[in-house]
Design a protein around this motif. Structure first.
Motif, mmCIF file in Angstrom:
data_model
loop_
_atom_site.group_PDB
_atom_site.id
_atom_site.type_symbol
_atom_site.label_atom_id
_atom_site.label_comp_id
_atom_site.label_asym_id
_atom_site.label_seq_id
_atom_site.Cartn_x
_atom_site.Cartn_y
_atom_site.Cartn_z
ATOM 1 N N HIS A 3 31.637 36.714 22.252
ATOM 2 C CA HIS A 3 31.245 37.444 21.049
ATOM 3 C C HIS A 3 29.966 38.249 21.247
ATOM 4 O O HIS A 3 29.718 39.233 20.540
ATOM 5 C CB HIS A 3 31.070 36.453 19.887
ATOM 6 N N ASP A 4 29.138 37.832 22.185
ATOM 7 C CA ASP A 4 27.866 38.523 22.404
ATOM 8 C C ASP A 4 27.897 39.331 23.708
ATOM 9 O O ASP A 4 26.868 39.568 24.324
ATOM 10 C CB ASP A 4 26.724 37.506 22.451
ATOM 11 N N ALA A 5 29.093 39.755 24.121
ATOM 12 C CA ALA A 5 29.230 40.425 25.406
ATOM 13 C C ALA A 5 28.434 41.725 25.446
ATOM 14 O O ALA A 5 28.503 42.551 24.530
ATOM 15 C CB ALA A 5 30.699 40.708 25.682
ATOM 16 N N ASP A 6 27.664 41.920 26.506
ATOM 17 C CA ASP A 6 26.909 43.137 26.774
ATOM 18 C C ASP A 6 27.543 43.785 28.002
ATOM 19 O O ASP A 6 27.374 43.313 29.129
ATOM 20 C CB ASP A 6 25.442 42.790 27.027
ATOM 21 N N LEU A 7 28.294 44.887 27.775
ATOM 22 C CA LEU A 7 29.046 45.492 28.879
ATOM 23 C C LEU A 7 28.136 45.904 30.025
ATOM 24 O O LEU A 7 28.456 45.686 31.197
ATOM 25 C CB LEU A 7 29.838 46.698 28.383
ATOM 26 N N GLU A 8 27.012 46.516 29.707
ATOM 27 C CA GLU A 8 26.112 46.987 30.757
ATOM 28 C C GLU A 8 25.603 45.816 31.591
ATOM 29 O O GLU A 8 25.547 45.890 32.825
ATOM 30 C CB GLU A 8 24.945 47.755 30.149
ATOM 31 N N ALA A 9 25.253 44.720 30.917
ATOM 32 C CA ALA A 9 24.768 43.550 31.642
ATOM 33 C C ALA A 9 25.879 42.944 32.504
ATOM 34 O O ALA A 9 25.644 42.509 33.635
ATOM 35 C CB ALA A 9 24.232 42.511 30.664
ATOM 36 N N MET A 10 27.111 42.924 31.973
ATOM 37 C CA MET A 10 28.221 42.357 32.737
ATOM 38 C C MET A 10 28.551 43.219 33.948
ATOM 39 O O MET A 10 28.803 42.706 35.040
ATOM 40 C CB MET A 10 29.442 42.188 31.831
ATOM 41 N N PHE A 11 28.544 44.539 33.758
ATOM 42 C CA PHE A 11 28.749 45.428 34.898
ATOM 43 C C PHE A 11 27.652 45.209 35.948
ATOM 44 O O PHE A 11 27.920 45.159 37.153
ATOM 45 C CB PHE A 11 28.749 46.884 34.451
ATOM 46 N N GLY A 12 26.406 45.092 35.480
ATOM 47 C CA GLY A 12 25.298 44.899 36.399
ATOM 48 C C GLY A 12 25.427 43.618 37.205
ATOM 49 O O GLY A 12 25.152 43.589 38.414
ATOM 50 N N GLU A 13 25.872 42.547 36.539
ATOM 51 C CA GLU A 13 26.051 41.267 37.242
ATOM 52 C C GLU A 13 27.139 41.378 38.305
ATOM 53 O O GLU A 13 26.981 40.884 39.427
ATOM 54 C CB GLU A 13 26.411 40.185 36.228
ATOM 55 N N LEU A 14 28.248 42.054 37.961
ATOM 56 C CA LEU A 14 29.323 42.231 38.931
ATOM 57 C C LEU A 14 28.874 43.115 40.094
ATOM 58 O O LEU A 14 29.231 42.874 41.254
ATOM 59 C CB LEU A 14 30.552 42.839 38.265
ATOM 60 N N GLU A 15 28.087 44.156 39.796
ATOM 61 C CA GLU A 15 27.604 45.038 40.856
ATOM 62 C C GLU A 15 26.659 44.302 41.804
ATOM 63 O O GLU A 15 26.691 44.536 43.021
ATOM 64 C CB GLU A 15 26.922 46.258 40.237
ATOM 65 N N ALA A 37 28.246 49.146 50.288
ATOM 66 C CA ALA A 37 29.523 49.605 49.730
ATOM 67 C C ALA A 37 29.305 50.610 48.602
ATOM 68 O O ALA A 37 28.246 50.656 47.968
ATOM 69 C CB ALA A 37 30.312 48.418 49.193
ATOM 70 N N THR A 38 30.322 51.427 48.372
ATOM 71 C CA THR A 38 30.368 52.295 47.195
ATOM 72 C C THR A 38 30.960 51.494 46.044
ATOM 73 O O THR A 38 32.007 50.853 46.194
ATOM 74 C CB THR A 38 31.249 53.522 47.473
ATOM 75 N N LEU A 39 30.296 51.515 44.889
ATOM 76 C CA LEU A 39 30.725 50.715 43.746
ATOM 77 C C LEU A 39 31.318 51.605 42.661
ATOM 78 O O LEU A 39 30.794 52.685 42.376
ATOM 79 C CB LEU A 39 29.546 49.922 43.163
ATOM 80 N N ALA A 40 32.415 51.169 42.078
ATOM 81 C CA ALA A 40 33.070 51.908 40.998
ATOM 82 C C ALA A 40 33.360 50.958 39.846
ATOM 83 O O ALA A 40 33.845 49.846 40.054
ATOM 84 C CB ALA A 40 34.367 52.549 41.497
ATOM 85 N N ARG A 41 33.069 51.434 38.631
ATOM 86 C CA ARG A 41 33.317 50.619 37.442
ATOM 87 C C ARG A 41 34.679 50.932 36.837
ATOM 88 O O ARG A 41 35.083 52.086 36.766
ATOM 89 C CB ARG A 41 32.236 50.878 36.392
ATOM 90 N N GLN A 42 35.348 49.883 36.386
ATOM 91 C CA GLN A 42 36.621 50.010 35.680
ATOM 92 C C GLN A 42 36.649 48.978 34.557
ATOM 93 O O GLN A 42 35.817 48.065 34.510
ATOM 94 C CB GLN A 42 37.802 49.754 36.624
ATOM 95 N N ALA A 43 37.614 49.103 33.669
ATOM 96 C CA ALA A 43 37.783 48.107 32.615
ATOM 97 C C ALA A 43 39.221 48.115 32.124
ATOM 98 O O ALA A 43 39.930 49.115 32.243
ATOM 99 C CB ALA A 43 36.824 48.364 31.455
ATOM 100 N N ASP A 44 39.637 46.975 31.578
ATOM 101 C CA ASP A 44 40.953 46.850 30.943
ATOM 102 C C ASP A 44 40.759 46.985 29.441
ATOM 103 O O ASP A 44 40.013 46.205 28.838
ATOM 104 C CB ASP A 44 41.572 45.489 31.252
ATOM 105 N N LEU A 45 41.428 47.980 28.848
ATOM 106 C CA LEU A 45 41.272 48.244 27.419
ATOM 107 C C LEU A 45 42.625 48.226 26.711
ATOM 108 O O LEU A 45 43.674 48.418 27.343
ATOM 109 C CB LEU A 45 40.598 49.602 27.185
#
Length: 665
Positions: free
Chosen positions: A498-510, A520-528
């Motif tokens: 419920h408190d998901a922060d997309l930018e923070a989650m992307f940053g953690e994965l990166e 490596a070259t990093l690319a962001r994606q998401a399932d919507l």
């Protein structure tokens, strides 16, 4: 050939098919050497090493060795994985069998789903419960002890652990895994939060079970291959993932579910690269080998991926090249069913004994035998070293089959090819029309040993006006392996947080991706998905606004509409880390055309349009600018292309034969 290459050594790609093992070496300057040897189904590593030896290369000259294997695929198809147990949350023992509570075929009461990989007597439960917010019921030590005792007494080779909400809170899964490993240190253990940290309990369980089921066989094969490669002085092998990038052999042994489409993925990568060099970013790849045909879309130069694949009846929710496979290959056996109809496949003659024309003991006619009788292949042609095609044997086998249909050998052969073509066109429509793509806007890239034989006929049925036949068409999957990038996929679930922060989650994965693959070259994606929908589309984008816009475009392309005023939910975020491999620039690689041209004779050819005399061309004598007009047969070192009447083509500067229909010019 000239090109760019990171590193001072050559790159070896070896693709194991059902009939032949293909080998490609890309040198630092971009030059490519190729070969083809018979596959060795009993131990694929024999064929892999034989292919490398056929090139006669010094192993010290190799900087990398990439491998595409069908071991995991075959284990699922043949149900020959390890004896596997499942440990899950109390009350969810039968989820693997219940699935989505839908039918295998809605209106066919005789159709049933394949049996689950883990039978009911090997499914065990522990008392625990997690919710999206954390622990609801602590892990009960007594139930854990009982489950571990039961697993130990079952004599299993592998264990899958999948607990409720383990993707968000893996503490209980870790505890179960540690308990099993302490008791059974030599048994492979797959934990769902490591295999697939996403929501959807059934797909996560199915994927984790498949991972555990495949580990004993895949690990044994890869350990044997790695040891034999080391003894030969070869680099440690990397293995092609289903997503189109390679990973090291140790990861492949630990998580084999990621490598189920290892072989087909290499072909799509190779086809996309070669088609892009020829100026065709939108293509349908058509890989027809000895056992099956694999087709896939490439849009805007990007290989299309899916996370909703079902392989051999097993849902696998992992990033995979969007490949559709049908059992129509050169070795597919022709037969007559109980109703008197001619059928082709799914049974294949494979590499041993192979088609009747091989003379290795095969008695059932195949698609290759049919093409030989029709004149598309020459009598006496040599394939993969010691195999010589014998037309007389093929004719006798087809005549015997035709006797049951009231047809002679040539009419039967024509029917076999028509049936196989119908099956392959159906597959191409699945990955184009059913994906919202108009096949008339796409070129067809034909490769594999048999792809060029059928490409023009399939393109006509699809309405496509362009066929591309790469110079290395017979071994393009191996070329894709040799040039493949290293790829790591990382995912985290947003749904339920419920408190998901997309930018923070992307940053953690990166951060995680950068640590796993430095530089490596990093690319962001998401399932919507739109609010209320059950399934998602994966789209690229660095911010929520970009993701939502990309999702609307993808939804409109796939389903024909978009709903801009409907709320959009982000279900999962993904980061893809890639590091490029060799990128051969094939321009200028061709030798000058022979002074007397490429035509080497004529041959009678029977097509569905009637019998005709076709000119025969030697591809090795065709340089950029060389032309061919149908009806014609172009003979390449590893494959053959039939140019039908109404088609003509030209070899472009990268060595690809670009064929066009006359009416489309």
């Amino acid at each position: 050939m000239t090109g760019r290459h990171d590193g001072s050594g050559s790159r070896l790609g070896v693709d194991v098919g059902g009939t032949f093992t293909d080998v490609v070496v890309v040198a630092p300057d971009g030059r490519v050497r190729i070969d083809k040897v018979p596959s060795t189904p009993r131990d694929q590593s024999d064929g892999v090493l034989a292919g490398w030896r056929a090139l006669g290369l010094d192993p010290a000259a190799l900087a990398a060795f990439a491998h595409g294997t069908t071991v995991a695929t075959n284990a699922l198809l043949e149900r020959r994985g390890g004896r596997t147990a499942l440990v899950t949350t109390e009350g969810f023992r039968d989820l693997l069998e219940i699935g989505r509570q839908d039918r295998a075929s809605l209106y066919d009461l005789t159709r049933h789903r394949p049996a689950p990989l883990v039978p009911r007597d090997l499914r065990f439960v522990v008392r625990e419960r997690m919710s999206p917010d954390g622990v609801v019921v602590p892990l009960d030590p007594a139930s854990l002890a009982r489950a571990v005792d039961a697993v130990a007494g079952a004599g299993v080779d592998a264990v899958a652990v999948c607990l409720l909400f383990g993707f968000l809170h893996p503490e209980h899964e870790r505890a179960v895994g540690e308990a099993v490993r302490r008791r059974l240190p030599h048994v492979a253990v797959s934990l769902s939060h490591e295999v697939l940290p996403e929501f959807r309990e059934y797909e996560r369980m199915s994927t984790t079970v498949a991972d555990a089921y495949l580990r004993p066989r895949m690990a044994a094969y890869l350990e044997r291959l790695a040891a034999r490669a080391a003894d030969a002085g070869l680099p440690a092998p990397t293995v092609m993932q289903s997503s189109g990038g390679v990973l090291d052999v140790a990861v492949a042994a630990r998580h084999p579910a990621r490598f189920v489409l290892s072989g087909p993925a290499g072909g799509v990568v190779g086809a996309s690269h070669v088609a892009g060099l020829s100026g065709y970013p939108d293509v349908l790849t058509f890989d027809m080998g000895g056992t099956s045909t694999d087709v896939a879309p490439v849009v805007g130069g990007q290989v299309q991926l899916t996370t909703e694949a079902v392989v051999a009846g097993v849902p696998l929710r992992l990033p995979m090249v969007d490949v559709h496979t049908v059992s129509a290959g050169g070795g597919s056996v022709a037969w007559v069913d109980e109703g008197g109809a001619l059928r082709v496949g799914p049974h294949s003659a494979g590499a041993d004994p192979g088609p009747v024309a091989y003379g290795l003991g095969g008695t059932e006619p195949t698609v290759t035998d049919a093409n030989l009788v029709l004149g598309a292949l020459p009598d006496g042609a040599r394939l993969g070293g010691d195999i010589v095609l014998r037309r007389g044997a093929a004719e006798r086998a087809l005549a015997a089959l035709g006797a049951r249909l009231g047809l002679d050998a040539r009419q039967t052969a024509l029917g076999v090819v028509r049936v196989a073509d119908t099956e392959m066109v159906r597959a191409l429509r699945v990955i184009s029309v059913e994906r919202g793509l108009d096949p008339r806007d796409f070129a067809l890239v034909a490769f594999g040993g048999a792809g060029g034989l059928h490409a023009c006929a399939l393109a006509e049925q699809l309405g496509s006006s362009t066929v591309l036949v790469p110079r290395a068409a017979g071994v393009l999957s191996a070329l894709g392996l040799a040039i493949s990038e290293v790829r790591h996929d990382h995912v985290a679930t947003v749904a339920g947080r419920h408190d998901a922060d997309l930018e923070a989650m992307f940053g953690e994965l990166e951060d995680r991706a950068g640590a796993a693959l430095p530089g490596a070259t990093l690319a962001r994606q998401a399932d919507l998905r739109y609010a209320g929908q059950s399934f998602e589309l994966t789209v690229p984008g660095a911010t929520r606004a970009a993701l939502v816009e990309a999702f609307g475009d993808a939804h409109e392309r796939r389903y024909g509409h978009r709903i801009d005023d409907e709320p959009v939910e982000v279900v999962n975020v993904r980061v893809v880390a890639t590091r490029a491999g060799a990128v051969p620039d094939l321009r200028g690689s061709e030798r000058p055309a022979a002074a007397h041209g490429s035509r080497v004779g004529h041959r009678r050819l029977l097509l569905d349009t009637g019998e005709t005399t076709a000119s025969v061309h030697d591809r090795t004598r065709m340089a950029p600018g060389s032309t061919v007009a149908g009806p014609a047969v172009v003979q390449m070192p590893e494959s053959t292309c039939v140019v039908r009447p109404g088609w003509s083509g030209r070899v472009d500067e990268v060595g690809t034969l670009v064929l066009r229909r006359e009416e489309a010019r």
